[in-house]
Each structure stands twice: as structure tokens, then as C-alpha cells.
Design an enzyme around this catalytic site. Structure first.
Site, mmCIF file in Angstrom:
data_model
loop_
_atom_site.group_PDB
_atom_site.id
_atom_site.type_symbol
_atom_site.label_atom_id
_atom_site.label_comp_id
_atom_site.label_asym_id
_atom_site.label_seq_id
_atom_site.Cartn_x
_atom_site.Cartn_y
_atom_site.Cartn_z
ATOM 1 N N PRO A 137 -12.155 0.487 -8.106
ATOM 2 C CA PRO A 137 -10.861 0.599 -7.424
ATOM 3 C C PRO A 137 -10.842 1.561 -6.227
ATOM 4 O O PRO A 137 -9.785 1.755 -5.635
ATOM 5 C CB PRO A 137 -9.944 1.124 -8.531
ATOM 6 C CG PRO A 137 -10.847 1.963 -9.383
ATOM 7 C CD PRO A 137 -12.173 1.256 -9.371
ATOM 8 N N ASP A 201 -22.700 1.461 -6.735
ATOM 9 C CA ASP A 201 -22.030 1.995 -7.926
ATOM 10 C C ASP A 201 -21.950 0.809 -8.886
ATOM 11 O O ASP A 201 -20.948 0.108 -8.947
ATOM 12 C CB ASP A 201 -20.643 2.521 -7.545
ATOM 13 C CG ASP A 201 -19.999 3.323 -8.658
ATOM 14 O OD1 ASP A 201 -20.696 3.644 -9.640
ATOM 15 O OD2 ASP A 201 -18.797 3.610 -8.558
ATOM 16 N N CYS A 254 -22.255 4.702 -14.814
ATOM 17 C CA CYS A 254 -21.575 5.629 -15.721
ATOM 18 C C CYS A 254 -21.998 5.306 -17.160
ATOM 19 O O CYS A 254 -21.155 5.181 -18.039
ATOM 20 C CB CYS A 254 -20.070 5.592 -15.524
ATOM 21 S SG CYS A 254 -19.367 3.967 -15.719
HETATM 22 N N1 SAM Z 1 -17.088 2.430 -6.975
HETATM 23 C C1 SAM Z 1 -15.903 2.228 -7.772
HETATM 24 C C2 SAM Z 1 -15.084 3.518 -7.746
HETATM 25 O O1 SAM Z 1 -15.629 4.589 -7.519
HETATM 26 O O2 SAM Z 1 -13.856 3.436 -7.920
HETATM 27 C C3 SAM Z 1 -16.239 1.784 -9.185
HETATM 28 C C4 SAM Z 1 -17.116 0.568 -9.208
HETATM 29 S S1 SAM Z 1 -17.320 -0.117 -10.815
HETATM 30 C C5 SAM Z 1 -18.460 0.946 -11.532
HETATM 31 C C6 SAM Z 1 -18.302 -1.514 -10.471
HETATM 32 C C7 SAM Z 1 -17.578 -2.572 -9.644
HETATM 33 O O3 SAM Z 1 -18.538 -3.573 -9.295
HETATM 34 C C8 SAM Z 1 -16.478 -3.325 -10.391
HETATM 35 O O4 SAM Z 1 -15.291 -3.248 -9.662
HETATM 36 C C9 SAM Z 1 -16.977 -4.757 -10.461
HETATM 37 O O5 SAM Z 1 -15.933 -5.701 -10.339
HETATM 38 C C10 SAM Z 1 -17.886 -4.814 -9.250
HETATM 39 N N2 SAM Z 1 -18.945 -5.837 -9.291
HETATM 40 C C11 SAM Z 1 -19.531 -6.406 -10.362
HETATM 41 N N3 SAM Z 1 -20.482 -7.269 -9.978
HETATM 42 C C12 SAM Z 1 -20.497 -7.235 -8.620
HETATM 43 C C13 SAM Z 1 -21.250 -7.917 -7.629
HETATM 44 N N4 SAM Z 1 -22.188 -8.792 -7.959
HETATM 45 N N5 SAM Z 1 -20.987 -7.658 -6.333
HETATM 46 C C14 SAM Z 1 -20.026 -6.750 -5.989
HETATM 47 N N6 SAM Z 1 -19.281 -6.092 -6.877
HETATM 48 C C15 SAM Z 1 -19.516 -6.321 -8.180
#
Ligand code: SAM
Length: 512
Positions: A137, A201, A254
Site C-alpha cells: 500500500p 519488497d 517480512c
Molecule cells: N512495499 C509495500 C509497502 O511498503 O507498503 C508492501 C509490498 S507487499 C510486501 C508485496 C506486494 O507485492 C503486494 O501488494 C502484492 O500485491 C504485490 N505483488 C505480488 N506479486 C506481484 C507481482 N508479480 N508483481 C508486482 N507486484 C506483486
């Protein structure tokens, strides 16, 4: 909800926590980490308790002193988080800190302390080209944008459409002007434009968030867990390909699980032109592992870091910083500088898919209006760049972007900066709520001061009588805060703050 009420010590209030026994909500089996965590008892003790609420001050909007004074006046007790500039822990408060006017105004972002290390470790510089491959987010996106001081281009990509909405909400609330939001799969990032720094991330099993979930890992489907195992390496491989030689890639998860951390980096070090750039922190942390359960990893992984709950009284985090080796771009006849510049172009004045010949005229109308009617200084507006989308001008502070190189269409640009000026049916400009809040004290005229009683009426769609013969758009101000746009009509003053934001504002001011 089948959960029970638990006391949340950080905020001194009762909060509902869902502790229901879903078959998929697994208690994290911490015992497998016993052999690698030296202060095991403290680890267990911190992991077993809810973590305090922590927030990061958005320095572009407010000084920490001013924000802390405002929160203290409302009965909050906060203390600085050691070693994490601009992070504060809420020790006590009358309600969740996210339900305050200051949060609504975008003066701070509630963010886990452990994740506050990522921005400084990535070390983005003003003016650079930075990519956040998995952004929603937006905790790290907004932090990185702030460290870039509104200069340069930060591309924030996200796969999940629902989560993009949350990301946009945060960017607009904070008034971030140097972020380009893209929608796409990080594994398919276009490779024509290279970045100085890339953050991965990665989606992960999320064990390190267990303190928010009564000791459980997030409820995730088995298909998600299967997806995660494959996707982390592929995201990282792509990140390396879109980083310029000598550039930085930061891999973050995480989770405590070495299979999603050191093992992923170990495979990458073996097969790709990168090396570990050791992370040195002034805060408590543990080194990355070089072996686990019989598996051996590259010895340089000692330069990666693990944050355990006891280190910052926060969540769990793994972080490895990689440097892409110089001279590691394929031979296509271009020199290094040319390769770096390739794919980057001046941000156009028209958003892709728009055509209009009157852009210069619209920008002229908008900026003249801001200067002459709202008293905004020309110096302030000099920093603003405008891009037309439909009949709205968006404001940003980016010199260049990589969108022209996204020919294949697998990544779509969603938003750049924020909506700033709209034109009414007669072509007259009106600054948006987001622009008025972003300008804040820079707005000097057409301000209407309102008190809580008047706001209660305005936010419930009623008009308020105001003396004088002013008509048209105005800036609504409560005390010293510009809240958004109002309209002076023959029936009186009306609020033009969108309904969902108005509901949140009324709740934050406790006038709902
Ligand atoms: N960086 C964010 C923060 O600090 O608020 C948290 C990111 S969360 C750990 C991982 C994110 O990666 C999720 O929102 C997920 O929907 C997204 N995600 C999952 N697979 C993905 C992909 N193949 N390409 C881009 N985003 C992806």
C-alpha cells in the site's frame, strides 16, 4: 466477527483482534529458528506480544516538533524511535492515531518500524530514477519519495488492482508529486529503461507480521504460497535486468523463512552479475544466515540483515542489498551513458491516449488562476509540471519518465503526481482538494475559515451562510489547516470535499 477484544498497549484502547481459528491461519512455528537466534528468550517474548503503533512524520508537510505538539494536545504520548529518523512510537492515546485530523491531512504515515529501514538502506538520491516493483500500500514508496525530496522519478508498480487503489489513496493523501504509479506484473517490467535503484519488497509468507495477528502468519491460500515460492526469484531477476550497471537492488521480505530470503539471494548470486553490498546499521539487528538446516549459503550473505521483533520492538524483516556489476549490460553497441539514458524521455504534456491542442492555454489559465485568485507565489508554481488527462491537469515534479518505452503494453501508467486542476463546464479552472492541501500555507486568498459546527453542516452536504459577496471556488481552512475546496454559491458556502473523504474527516474531528 468471532474474535475477542484485546488490550492494545500502544494506544491505550481496546481493539478487536480476529483470533478465530481459520484452518488456513497457521500459528507460526518459531521453534525451527531456535538454532539461529541467539537471544531466543527475548525473541519469543516480543513475538508473543502485539507490537506498538509507529508512524513516520512526512517532513514535507510538517516538522516533527509541530506534529508531536498537535498530537500531545489531543492526549497522545509518543516517543522517538531510536535510530530511525522521523519515526515515533505511540505510547498512549485516546484513540487510534490513524483516526486523527493529522493523519487525514497526510502529515504522517502509520508504518511498522522495521520497514522504516528499507528507504534509508536503498538510499535514493534526489533526481534519481527509482523503481519500486511491488509497491502497495505504499509505506516504502512514500518514504522513498520523501527521501528523494520531490525530485527525480519514482515508479511505483503493483500487480493487484485493489491494492493499487490503497496505494493511490496514500499517495494522494500525502500529496506525493514525484511518483508514477504503474499497474503490471513485476516479472514483466519493460527492460528498455534502466533505473539507478530498484526495490523488490517481495510478496512472502509474512511470518514477520505475526505480532499483529496474535502469533499467526497471515491467512494465505495454498495457491498464494505456491506462487510466492516461484515469484521471488523471478522478481529479483527482473529487478537486476532493469538496474543500470553499478546500480542498487534492495530485496526485502517480512518473513523469517530462509527459503524465501538467503536461499533466494544465494541462487541469484550464483547465476547473475551482482554482488552483495553489505548493510551496516547503527540499530540492533542480526546478520543474514550462511547456513540453515543443512543448507549452505554464500558467505557474503553475512552482509544481509535480519530484523527480529526484539530489535526494534517491531516486526520481522530480511533485507539484502545487491550491486549490479559494472559492464554487465549486453552488447548492443551503446556506451554506458547512452544505455542509461535510453528509454527515458521528458514527461509529455499530454497523458498517453489524450489529444488536445490547447494544453498551453489550459496551463496558462490554471496557473494564472492560482496566482491571481488564490495568491500562490509564482516561485512555488515554477516547480510544478502539468500533464493533461481528459479535462484535468495533473501536477507532478518529474523531469522524465520511462513510459514511452513501455511499448508492449504489459505495464500501464495509472497516475502521475496527483489531480490538480479541473475545468468547469464553462472552461474555468478550479484547484482540486489535493492541490489545495499540497499548497497549504501557500494559499493566501479566497480562504474561508470554518469552525467545527460549520464543518459538521458542510460535511453532511448542507450549506452554511457566510457574509460577503464572494462567489466560486474557495479554500476551506480550519484553524491553520487548509482542508480542501469549498464553493461559495448564492445559497451559501458548500463543501466540495469528496464524500468518502468527508466521512473520514468528520470522524477524525469527532463531529460525525
Ligand atoms: N512495499 C509495500 C509497502 O511498503 O507498503 C508492501 C509490498 S507487499 C510486501 C508485496 C506486494 O507485492 C503486494 O501488494 C502484492 O500485491 C504485490 N505483488 C505480488 N506479486 C506481484 C507481482 N508479480 N508483481 C508486482 N507486484 C506483486
Amino acid at each position: 466477527m468471532t474474535g475477542k477484544s484485546t488490550f492494545h498497549p500502544s494506544e491505550g484502547h481496546l481493539e478487536r483482534v480476529d483470533t478465530s481459528q481459520s484452518p488456513r491461519a497457521e500459528i507460526v512455528d518459531l521453534t525451527r529458528y531456535r538454532s539461529v537466534i541467539s537471544d531466543w528468550d527475548r525473541f519469543r517474548q516480543f513475538a508473543a506480544n502485539p507490537e506498538p503503533t509507529v508512524f513516520r512524520v512526512c517532513r514535507r508537510r510538517v516538522t516533527p516538533e509541530e506534529l508531536i505538539d498537535r498530537l500531545t494536545e489531543q492526549g497522545f504520548r509518543v516517543r522517538k524511535k531510536d535510530g530511525l529518523p522521523d519515526f515515533y512510537e505511540v505510547e498512549e492515546g485516546p484513540r487510534p492515531v490513524s483516526l486523527t485530523l493529522e493523519h487525514w491531512l497526510g502529515l504522517f504515515y502509520v508504518q511498522q518500524a522495521s520497514t522504516g529501514i528499507a528507504g534509508p538502506v536503498l538510499d535514493p538520491q534526489p533526481g534519481e530514477r527509482v523503481l519500486d516493483l511491488c509497491a502497495a500500500p505504499g509505506g516504502k514508496t512514500t518514504h522513498i519519495a520523501e527521501l528523494m525530496k520531490e525530485r527525480g522519478c519514482l515508479v511505483a508498480n503493483e500487480l493487484n488492482e485493489n491494492r493499487i487503489r490503497g496505494l493511490l489513496g496514500n499517495l494522494y493523501r500525502l500529496g506525493v508529486s514525484n511518483v508514477l504509479v504503474a499497474s503490471g506484473d513485476g516479472r514483466e517490467a519493460p527492460e528498455q529503461a534502466l533505473f539507478d535503484r530498484v526495490l523488490v519488497d517481495a510478496p512472502c509468507s509474512g511470518e514477520g507480521t505475526l505480532r499483529r495477528r496474535a502469533g499467526r502468519a497471515p491467512r494465505q491460500s495454498s495457491s498464494f504460497l505456491g506462487y510466492v515460492k516461484k515469484v521471488q526469484r523471478r522478481l529479483l531477476e527482473k529487478a537486476i535486468r532493469v538496474t543500470k550497471p553499478g546500480g542498487t537492488i534492495l530485496y526485502v521480505t517480512c518473513t523469517f523463512a530462509p527459503e524465501e530470503n538467503e536461499a533466494v539471494i544465494n541462487g541469484i548470486l550464483r547465476d547473475h552479475p551482482v554482488e552483495i553490498d553489505p548493510i551496516k546499521l547503527q540499530i540492533p539487528c542480526a546478520s543474514g544466515l550462511t547456513s540453515f538446516e543443512g543448507q549452505r549459503y554464500d558467505s557474503t550473505l553475512e552482509g544481509s540483515i535480519r530484523i527480529y521483533p526484539q530489535h526494534l520492538d517491531s516486526g520481522g524483516l530480511f533485507m539484502a542489498r545487491l550491486r549490479r556489476l559494472e559492464g554487465s549490460v549486453g552488447g548492443d553497441g551503446l556506451g554506458a551513458a547512452e544505455q542509461e539514458a535510453e528509454g527515458w524521455n521528458a514527461v509529455p504534456e499530454l497523458f498517453p491516449g489524450n489529444d488536445s491542442s490547447d494544453i498551453a492555454e489550459l496551463v496558462g489559465l490554471a496557473t494564472d488562476d492560482l496566482k491571481s485568485r488564490f495568491g500562490v507565489s509564482p516561485v512555488r508554481l515554477d516547480k510544478c509540471k502539468w500533464i493533461l488527462r481528459g479535462r484535468r491537469l495533473w501536477m507532478h515534479t518529474m523531469r522524465e519518465w520511462p513510459v514511452d518505452a513501455w511499448e508492449t503494453g504489459v505495464w500501464r501508467p495509472i497516475s502521475i503526481g496527483f489531480r490538480a486542476v479541473e475545468f468547469d463546464s464553462r472552461g474555468r479552472p478550479r484547484p482540486t482538494n489535493d492541490l489545495l492541501r499540497w499548497l497549504g500555507h501557500e494559499v493566501h486568498s479566497r480562504i474561508v475559515n470554518v469552525n467545527n459546527t460549520q464543518l459538521h453542516h458542510l460535511l453532511t452536504q448542507r450549506s452554511v451562510p457566510v457574509p460577503g459577496d464572494l462567489l466560486g471556488p474557495v479554500a476551506l481552512r480550519r484553524s491553520t489547516d487548509i482542508l480542501g475546496r469549498g464553493a461559495m454559491t448564492r445559497d451559501g458556502l458548500k463543501s466540495e470535499i469528496p464524500r468518502s473523504r468527508a466521512i473520514d474527516l468528520a470522524r477524525a474531528l469527532e463531529i460525525d
